[in-house]
Design an enzyme around this catalytic site. Structure first.
Site, PDB file in Angstrom:
ATOM      1  N   ILE A 189       0.841  -1.206   0.000  1.00  0.00           N
ATOM      2  CA  ILE A 189       0.000   0.000   0.000  1.00  0.00           C
ATOM      3  C   ILE A 189       0.875   1.255   0.000  1.00  0.00           C
ATOM      4  CG2 ILE A 189      -1.810   1.256   1.269  1.00  0.00           C
ATOM      5  CD1 ILE A 189      -2.783  -1.539   2.286  1.00  0.00           C
TER       6      ILE A 189
ATOM      7  N   ARG B 256      -3.067   1.706  10.799  1.00  0.00           N
ATOM      8  CA  ARG B 256      -3.662   1.335  12.076  1.00  0.00           C
ATOM      9  C   ARG B 256      -3.471   2.495  13.048  1.00  0.00           C
ATOM     10  NH1 ARG B 256      -6.062  -1.762   9.723  1.00  0.00           N
ATOM     11  NH2 ARG B 256      -6.260  -4.011   9.962  1.00  0.00           N
TER      12      ARG B 256
ATOM     13  N   GLU C  35     -10.850   2.218  18.087  1.00  0.00           N
ATOM     14  CA  GLU C  35     -12.050   2.327  17.243  1.00  0.00           C
ATOM     15  C   GLU C  35     -13.232   1.605  17.877  1.00  0.00           C
ATOM     16  OE1 GLU C  35     -11.046   1.067  13.271  1.00  0.00           O
ATOM     17  OE2 GLU C  35      -9.376   2.477  13.163  1.00  0.00           O
TER      18      GLU C  35
ATOM     19  N   HIS D 138     -12.534   4.448   9.013  1.00  0.00           N
ATOM     20  CA  HIS D 138     -11.828   3.220   8.614  1.00  0.00           C
ATOM     21  C   HIS D 138     -12.443   2.614   7.339  1.00  0.00           C
ATOM     22  CE1 HIS D 138      -9.273  -0.329  10.254  1.00  0.00           C
ATOM     23  NE2 HIS D 138      -9.281  -0.315   8.927  1.00  0.00           N
TER      24      HIS D 138
HETATM   25  C1  DGY Z   1      -7.389  -4.068   6.483  1.00  0.00           C
HETATM   26  O1  DGY Z   1      -7.629  -4.798   5.519  1.00  0.00           O
HETATM   27  O2  DGY Z   1      -6.535  -4.335   7.317  1.00  0.00           O
HETATM   28  C2  DGY Z   1      -8.157  -2.795   6.571  1.00  0.00           C
HETATM   29  O3  DGY Z   1      -7.774  -2.008   7.603  1.00  0.00           O
HETATM   30  C3  DGY Z   1      -9.628  -3.062   6.582  1.00  0.00           C
HETATM   31  O4  DGY Z   1      -9.961  -3.117   5.271  1.00  0.00           O
END
Ligand code: DGY
Length: 325
Positions: free
Chosen positions: A161, A244, A273, A291
Site C-alpha cells: 500500500i 492502524r 475504534e 476506517h
Molecule cells: C485491512 O484490511 O486491514 C483494513 O484495515 C480493513 O480493510
C-alpha cells in the site's frame, strides 16, 4: 456415513455473494444484523466452531484464543491487517490464521491520496462551512490550502500500500518521495518506477517531509510513531494515517494539532475504534474518515472471497493462499 461440514462462525456481515458461497459448503452461522460480538460471545464461539471468519473489529486476544475446550483451528481474517489477533497466542494454541492482502491495495492507496489532498486543501472545513450556510461566495483569499506539487511525501512502510500511494503521489500529484522501511529496498526505481530515496530511520524522515503517510501494520508493543517523532515534523507538515491507529501516539498527535505544531492531518484509523477523541472531532484542520480504506463494493467482495479461498484451502488440505504464519 456422510461427513459433517465444518462449523463456521462469521463474526460480521459479509457481501451476499460471499455469504452464499460460504453457505454452500459449510455449516455456517452468519451475522445478518452486523452487530459486533462481545468478548463472551467470541470466547464461547471458540468451543463451538471449527473456524472463524473474523475481521479487524474482532479483538481476538490471548484469553479468547486459549479459551478452554477450544475447537477453532483456523481463523480467516477479512483484512490485510491482523493486529486484532494476538499472533503469539494463536501460534501457541495451534490456530492457523490467514489474511486478505493484494485485493485492497489500490483502494486503500486511493484513500491515502484522498486524505493527502483533503488535508492539504482543507476540503473538510470548507465543505462544513458551505453546508452550514456560511459560504459568502467566491473569495480570492478564503479557503486557502497548500500545493503539494514538488513537495516531499515521506512514506513510513514501503509495502504494497505504501508503494501504491507513492506511485499515485509521484505520478499523479508531482510529489517527491522519501521513505522509511524496516528492510532495504534493493532497487527503488525498479520497484516503484521512479527514483525515491530510502532513509535509515523514522527520525530522518519526519523533519524533511512535507506530508508523512503511515503504512505499517500496527499491533506492536507501543506506537511506532512516537511523540518524539511527531515533534520532529515541520510546523507546515501534515500527517496521514490509513494503516492502524495504534501505530501513532494518538495523544501526541492530537496535542500537536490542537497546539498548531503541525498544520493538519488526514486520518482513516484510530487507536481505540470506533472511539474518536473529542478533541479531534472539534478540530478544523483534520479530515476524519471511518476506517474505509478498502470500502468499495468490488474490494469487499474480493476480500471476502479470498477469506473463503483460505478457509477452503485449510479444510480440503490444499493449503492456504495467505497464511500469516
Ligand atoms: C485491512 O484490511 O486491514 C483494513 O484495515 C480493513 O480493510
Amino acid at each position: 456415513m456422510q461427513k459433517m461440514p465444518p462449523k463456521i462462525l462469521v463474526t460480521r456481515k459479509l457481501p451476499s455473494a460471499v455469504e452464499a458461497r460460504l453457505s454452500e459448503r459449510y455449516d455456517v452461522r452468519l451475522n445478518p444484523d452486523d452487530r459486533p460480538l462481545n468478548r463472551a460471545q467470541l470466547s464461547a464461539a471458540m468451543a463451538r466452531y471449527d473456524a472463524l471468519v473474523s475481521t479487524v473489529s474482532d479483538a481476538l486476544d490471548a484469553s479468547i484464543l486459549q479459551a478452554p475446550q477450544r475447537r477453532v483451528r483456523m481463523i480467516a481474517n477479512v483484512g490485510v491487517g491482523f493486529s486484532n489477533i494476538d499472533m503469539n497466542a494463536a501460534r501457541t494454541a495451534n490456530i492457523i490464521v490467514s489474511n486478505t492482502p493484494d485485493v485492497l491495495t489500490e483502494a486503500t492507496a486511493d484513500i491515502a491520496l484522498l486524505l493527502i489532498l483533503a488535508s492539504t486543501r482543507r476540503t473538510s472545513a470548507a465543505e462544513k462551512k458551505l453546508r452550514q450556510g456560511d459560504w459568502r461566495g467566491f473569495s480570492v483569499v478564503d479557503d486557502l490550502g497548500t500545493s503539494v506539487q514538488g513537495k516531499t511525501l515521506g512514506i513510513i512502510g514501503m509495502g504494497r500500500i505504501g508503494r501504491a500511494t507513492a506511485r499515485r503521489a509521484h505520478f499523479g500529484l508531482g510529489m517527491q518521495v522519501i521513505f522509511y522501511n524496516r528492510t532495504r529496498l534493493a532497487d527503488p526505481v525498479k520497484v516503484l518506477g521512479f527514483a525515491a530515496r530510502q532513509v535509515d530511520s523514522i527520525d530522518a524522515l519526519m523533519g524533511t517531509s512535507d506530508v508523512v503517510s503511515v503504512h505499517v501494520p500496527g499491533g506492536g508493543a507501543g506506537p511506532l510513531i512516537s511523540a518524539r517523532h511527531i515533534a520532529q515534523m515541520k510546523p507546515s507538515g501534515y500527517l496521514i494515517n490509513t494503516a492502524r491507529g495504534d501505530s501513532i501516539d494518538q495523544k501526541a498527535l492530537v496535542a500537536a494539532l490542537v497546539e498548531g505544531r503541525i498544520v493538519g492531518a488526514g486520518l482513516d484509523v484510530y487507536a481505540d475504534e470506533p472511539k474518536v477523541p473529542d478533541a479531534l472531532l472539534q478540530l478544523d484542520n483534520v479530515t476524519l474518515l471511518p476506517h474505509m480504506g478498502s470500502a468499495t463494493a468490488e474490494v469487499r467482495v474480493a476480500m471476502g472471497m479470498l477469506a473463503v479461498d483460505n478457509l477452503d484451502g485449510f479444510f480440503d488440505g490444499s493449503g492456504l493462499v495467505n497464511q500469516v504464519f
